[in-house]
Scaffold this motif. Structure first.
Motif, mmCIF file in Angstrom:
data_model
loop_
_atom_site.group_PDB
_atom_site.id
_atom_site.type_symbol
_atom_site.label_atom_id
_atom_site.label_comp_id
_atom_site.label_asym_id
_atom_site.label_seq_id
_atom_site.Cartn_x
_atom_site.Cartn_y
_atom_site.Cartn_z
ATOM 1 N N ARG A 40 0.833 -1.205 0.000
ATOM 2 C CA ARG A 40 0.000 0.000 0.000
ATOM 3 C C ARG A 40 0.866 1.253 0.000
ATOM 4 O O ARG A 40 0.613 2.206 -0.749
ATOM 5 C CB ARG A 40 -0.917 -0.011 1.231
ATOM 6 N N THR A 41 1.913 1.256 0.836
ATOM 7 C CA THR A 41 2.810 2.411 0.893
ATOM 8 C C THR A 41 3.551 2.574 -0.424
ATOM 9 O O THR A 41 3.741 3.710 -0.899
ATOM 10 C CB THR A 41 3.810 2.261 2.048
ATOM 11 N N LEU A 74 4.018 10.981 10.302
ATOM 12 C CA LEU A 74 4.178 9.968 9.252
ATOM 13 C C LEU A 74 4.948 8.768 9.790
ATOM 14 O O LEU A 74 5.706 8.901 10.751
ATOM 15 C CB LEU A 74 4.924 10.571 8.056
ATOM 16 N N PRO A 75 4.781 7.595 9.190
ATOM 17 C CA PRO A 75 5.544 6.417 9.629
ATOM 18 C C PRO A 75 7.044 6.682 9.530
ATOM 19 O O PRO A 75 7.511 7.416 8.656
ATOM 20 C CB PRO A 75 5.104 5.328 8.646
ATOM 21 N N SER A 76 7.820 6.053 10.418
ATOM 22 C CA SER A 76 9.264 6.302 10.459
ATOM 23 C C SER A 76 9.963 5.860 9.182
ATOM 24 O O SER A 76 11.018 6.396 8.845
ATOM 25 C CB SER A 76 9.883 5.579 11.659
ATOM 26 N N GLU A 94 -3.182 9.927 3.374
ATOM 27 C CA GLU A 94 -3.267 8.466 3.279
ATOM 28 C C GLU A 94 -2.067 7.804 3.948
ATOM 29 O O GLU A 94 -2.182 6.718 4.520
ATOM 30 C CB GLU A 94 -3.345 8.042 1.809
ATOM 31 N N LEU A 95 -0.909 8.464 3.882
ATOM 32 C CA LEU A 95 0.296 7.927 4.523
ATOM 33 C C LEU A 95 0.279 8.121 6.033
ATOM 34 O O LEU A 95 0.873 7.338 6.770
ATOM 35 C CB LEU A 95 1.540 8.622 3.963
ATOM 36 N N ASP A 103 3.858 16.255 -11.691
ATOM 37 C CA ASP A 103 2.758 17.068 -12.206
ATOM 38 C C ASP A 103 2.552 18.356 -11.413
ATOM 39 O O ASP A 103 1.677 19.168 -11.760
ATOM 40 C CB ASP A 103 1.449 16.265 -12.191
ATOM 41 N N LEU A 104 3.316 18.538 -10.312
ATOM 42 C CA LEU A 104 3.166 19.703 -9.430
ATOM 43 C C LEU A 104 1.721 19.846 -8.962
ATOM 44 O O LEU A 104 1.143 20.938 -8.938
ATOM 45 C CB LEU A 104 3.631 20.983 -10.149
ATOM 46 N N ASP A 105 1.119 18.719 -8.593
ATOM 47 C CA ASP A 105 -0.287 18.649 -8.180
ATOM 48 C C ASP A 105 -0.379 18.732 -6.654
ATOM 49 O O ASP A 105 -0.222 17.722 -5.957
ATOM 50 C CB ASP A 105 -0.898 17.342 -8.701
ATOM 51 N N ALA A 106 -0.622 19.928 -6.120
ATOM 52 C CA ALA A 106 -0.640 20.144 -4.672
ATOM 53 C C ALA A 106 -1.796 19.408 -4.008
ATOM 54 O O ALA A 106 -1.636 18.835 -2.920
ATOM 55 C CB ALA A 106 -0.730 21.644 -4.370
ATOM 56 N N GLN A 107 -2.976 19.418 -4.645
ATOM 57 C CA GLN A 107 -4.139 18.760 -4.056
ATOM 58 C C GLN A 107 -3.906 17.261 -3.891
ATOM 59 O O GLN A 107 -4.219 16.678 -2.856
ATOM 60 C CB GLN A 107 -5.371 19.000 -4.943
ATOM 61 N N ARG A 108 -3.321 16.655 -4.917
ATOM 62 C CA ARG A 108 -3.054 15.214 -4.855
ATOM 63 C C ARG A 108 -1.979 14.910 -3.818
ATOM 64 O O ARG A 108 -2.062 13.908 -3.105
ATOM 65 C CB ARG A 108 -2.629 14.706 -6.239
ATOM 66 N N CYS A 109 -0.965 15.769 -3.720
ATOM 67 C CA CYS A 109 0.074 15.579 -2.698
ATOM 68 C C CYS A 109 -0.542 15.592 -1.304
ATOM 69 O O CYS A 109 -0.168 14.793 -0.438
ATOM 70 C CB CYS A 109 1.135 16.676 -2.809
ATOM 71 N N ALA A 110 -1.497 16.515 -1.075
ATOM 72 C CA ALA A 110 -2.145 16.604 0.236
ATOM 73 C C ALA A 110 -2.939 15.340 0.535
ATOM 74 O O ALA A 110 -2.872 14.781 1.642
ATOM 75 C CB ALA A 110 -3.056 17.831 0.281
ATOM 76 N N GLN A 111 -3.706 14.853 -0.454
ATOM 77 C CA GLN A 111 -4.500 13.643 -0.239
ATOM 78 C C GLN A 111 -3.612 12.433 0.048
ATOM 79 O O GLN A 111 -3.899 11.633 0.945
ATOM 80 C CB GLN A 111 -5.360 13.378 -1.484
ATOM 81 N N LEU A 112 -2.519 12.309 -0.697
ATOM 82 C CA LEU A 112 -1.618 11.167 -0.507
ATOM 83 C C LEU A 112 -0.900 11.249 0.833
ATOM 84 O O LEU A 112 -0.656 10.217 1.474
ATOM 85 C CB LEU A 112 -0.601 11.116 -1.650
ATOM 86 N N THR A 113 -0.581 12.455 1.280
ATOM 87 C CA THR A 113 0.059 12.614 2.590
ATOM 88 C C THR A 113 -0.868 12.133 3.696
ATOM 89 O O THR A 113 -0.447 11.448 4.632
ATOM 90 C CB THR A 113 0.446 14.089 2.836
#
Length: 552
Positions: A315-316, A393-395, A341-342, A329-339
């Motif tokens: 998953r990670t 975030l996980p170590s 999720e992590l 892609d410099l996609d800030a919204q997607r970076c936030a969502q993925l963060t």
């Protein structure tokens, strides 16, 4: 608990080093001074912190090395200062090392080795390495644990745990789980004292890199372990002739390829070997600094020292692959969502604020060519944004980021013309195909078909059950709505005020009726009492509303 009145010799030594380097915050902790719950740990400048750790000795050097893998906790300048931290430790004399080797072998030393070089070829905080030759004529490397290091490690781990308990009482300690970090360090250090575990990691990495669709496995080497001679304090492995990659002088021509072509091919090999570890195997060498990457005399590339490894679950791996694409892609919204999720669960975070922070961070890369972007630096900044938003975030994210940073640093130093995007792009399609279909597409399709079959068989029965419960009025809904309790209390307060107002109004009306028809003094008295009560209650209601906004 630390104090100046009751300390061990080791504690006094630590206090002297801290005092000598002017670290006021740590001085307050060690001496029992006042450090409030809201006090942020005041770190000294990176160079001073590095100096403190070196002066404190091998265990604290290891602590610094661990902290260099946690860019989610420390700013980039501290991570950079601690990345290449090495203890200034002289090699142990051969007489002590020989005793240690004899104690670890199952047979006499003379029956195993025909020769051992008494001069160490490398010395570290935990172990040192000697070159030797087996009776069979094979050259091997002996990694020998420093005698007595377990006692020092046990003492210093106990002190570090005490310090972590002190820092944990601050808000910073609660936000970043300093006690958990200390336990992680203790576990990692104790594991590093067990060379049989490192030997297992080396063997696993060797097996993983023995096959690949992305590169020629015969061109990458991980030393072979001699298990019959390896123990907890002694590791015997294949000796590899070579030099650190950045010191390598490539031949003018090898196999019909000039030096520039060889350099490019070695860089591609290095990248693909590590990208496979990160995104395919989920088990990776977490310390690819220049000293652990060797150029062998036959032109192959070797990975040494597998004492520090990282793991990523599927998953990670998927999230990080998508994060890499979002950064491209410099996609800030997607970076936030993925963060998110992590992130570890249970952390209240504003998605819009996080996305805005990422947008500000990525905005400076809008007009820069993708070939010029330092991807490891961008990922460090991603971790910085997460830290600023108090996202835990996980170590293993720290190990992942440090591995990328070391890998990119070595690659750019070895081949300044490297275009990282060109190295990554050919693999992205394969990565997404693997995430979609797995390693065995037929098996994935069959599993999906079985799941669909199970769903089609179960759905009619489940729908029948739902309809049966609806018609028999046995269906219950368990719904939890956030912030419903405050709304319920507010409505209760409004209803109470309304009811109280009705009572006051009724008293006034009743008093007026009685007063208008009062024939006796008793009725007049009742009327006056009702008027007085209504006035008092009305005044109380008005004051209550004005002061608190709700009736208590």
């Amino acid at each position: 608990m630390f104090s100046l009145t009751q300390t061990t010799s080791r504690q006094r030594e630590i206090i002297e080093v801290v005092f000598g380097n002017g670290w006021d915050y740590m001085r307050g902790l060690l001496t029992g001074g006042k450090t409030g719950k809201t006090d942020e740990p005041n770190l000294p400048p990176p160079a001073v912190l590095r100096k403190v750790l070196v002066e404190l000795g091998p265990v604290y050097v290891k602590l610094g090395q661990l902290l260099s893998t946690r860019p989610d906790l420390l700013p980039g300048e501290y991570v950079e200062a601690l990345t290449d931290l090495q203890a200034n430790v002289p090699a142990v004399g051969w007489s002590e090392v020989e005793i240690q080797i004899r104690q670890q072998l199952r047979q006499p030393l003379e029956d195993v080795f025909s020769s051992i070089n008494p001069q160490a070829v490398a010395a570290g905080s935990i172990a040192q390495t000697h070159r030797a030759t087996l009776k069979t004529g094979q050259d091997v490397a002996l990694k020998v644990q420093r005698p007595g290091i377990e006692v020092i490690v046990a003492q210093d781990i106990a002190l570090i745990r005490s310090l972590a308990e002190l820092v944990s009482r601050t808000n910073f300690g609660e936000d970043y789980d300093i006690v958990g970090l200390a336990e992680e360090f203790a576990t990692a250090l104790q594991a590093e004292l067990d060379f049989s575990q490192e030997a297992g990691y080396t063997d696993q990495l060797r097996r993983n890199l023995s096959t690949s669709r992305w590169f020629d496995p015969t061109q990458i080497v991980v030393p072979e372990i001699y298990w019959d001679l390896t123990s907890k304090k002694l590791m015997v492995m294949e000796w590899l002739d070579g030099v650190p990659l950045l010191l390598a002088k490539l031949p003018a021509m090898r196999d019909g390829k000039d030096a520039d072509t060889q350099r490019k091919e070695l860089t591609t090999l290095l990248f693909r070997a590590f990208l496979q570890q990160l995104y395919i195997d989920g088990f990776f060498h977490a310390d690819p600094h220049p000293g652990n990457l060797f150029y062998l005399s036959d032109g192959r590339l070797a990975l040494l020292d597998c004492g520090m490894v990282g793991r990523l679950d599927p998953r990670t791996q998927q999230i990080l692959t998508e994060m890499l694409l979002a950064i491209v892609d410099l996609d800030a919204q997607r970076c936030a969502q993925l963060t998110l999720e992590l992130a570890e669960s249970g952390q209240p975070v504003s998605l819009s604020r996080l996305a805005n922070d990422y947008d500000r961070m990525l905005r400076k890369y809008y007009n820069i060519s993708l070939s010029q972007i330092n991807f490891s630096q961008v990922f460090y900044e991603v971790l910085q944004v997460a830290r600023n938003n108090k996202i835990r975030l996980p170590s293993n994210m720290g190990l992942y980021a440090k591995t990328l940073a070391n890998l990119e640093g070595v690659a750019r130093s070895f081949d300044p013309e490297i275009n990282l995007l060109d190295e990554i792009k050919p693999l992205m399609t394969d990565l997404f195909r693997r995430q979609l279909l797995g390693d065995n597409p037929l098996q994935t399709v069959l599993r999906t078909a079985l799941d669909l079959k199970s769903l089609s068989l179960q759905s009619p029965r489940q729908l029948e059950l739902l309809l049966d419960r609806v018609t028999s009025e046995t269906l219950r809904w368990n719904i939890t709505i956030r912030d419903l309790d405050p709304l319920r209390r507010s409505m209760d307060d409004s209803a109470n005020r309304l009811s109280f107002s009705v009572v006051v109004g009724s008293l006034i009306i009743g008093a007026a009726i009685i007063s208008s028809n009062a024939q006796t003094s008793q009725l007049s008295l009742i009327s006056n009492v009702l008027f007085a009560t209504a006035s008092f209650l009305g005044l109380w209601l008005a004051i209550s509303i004005l002061r608190s906004g709700r009736l208590r």
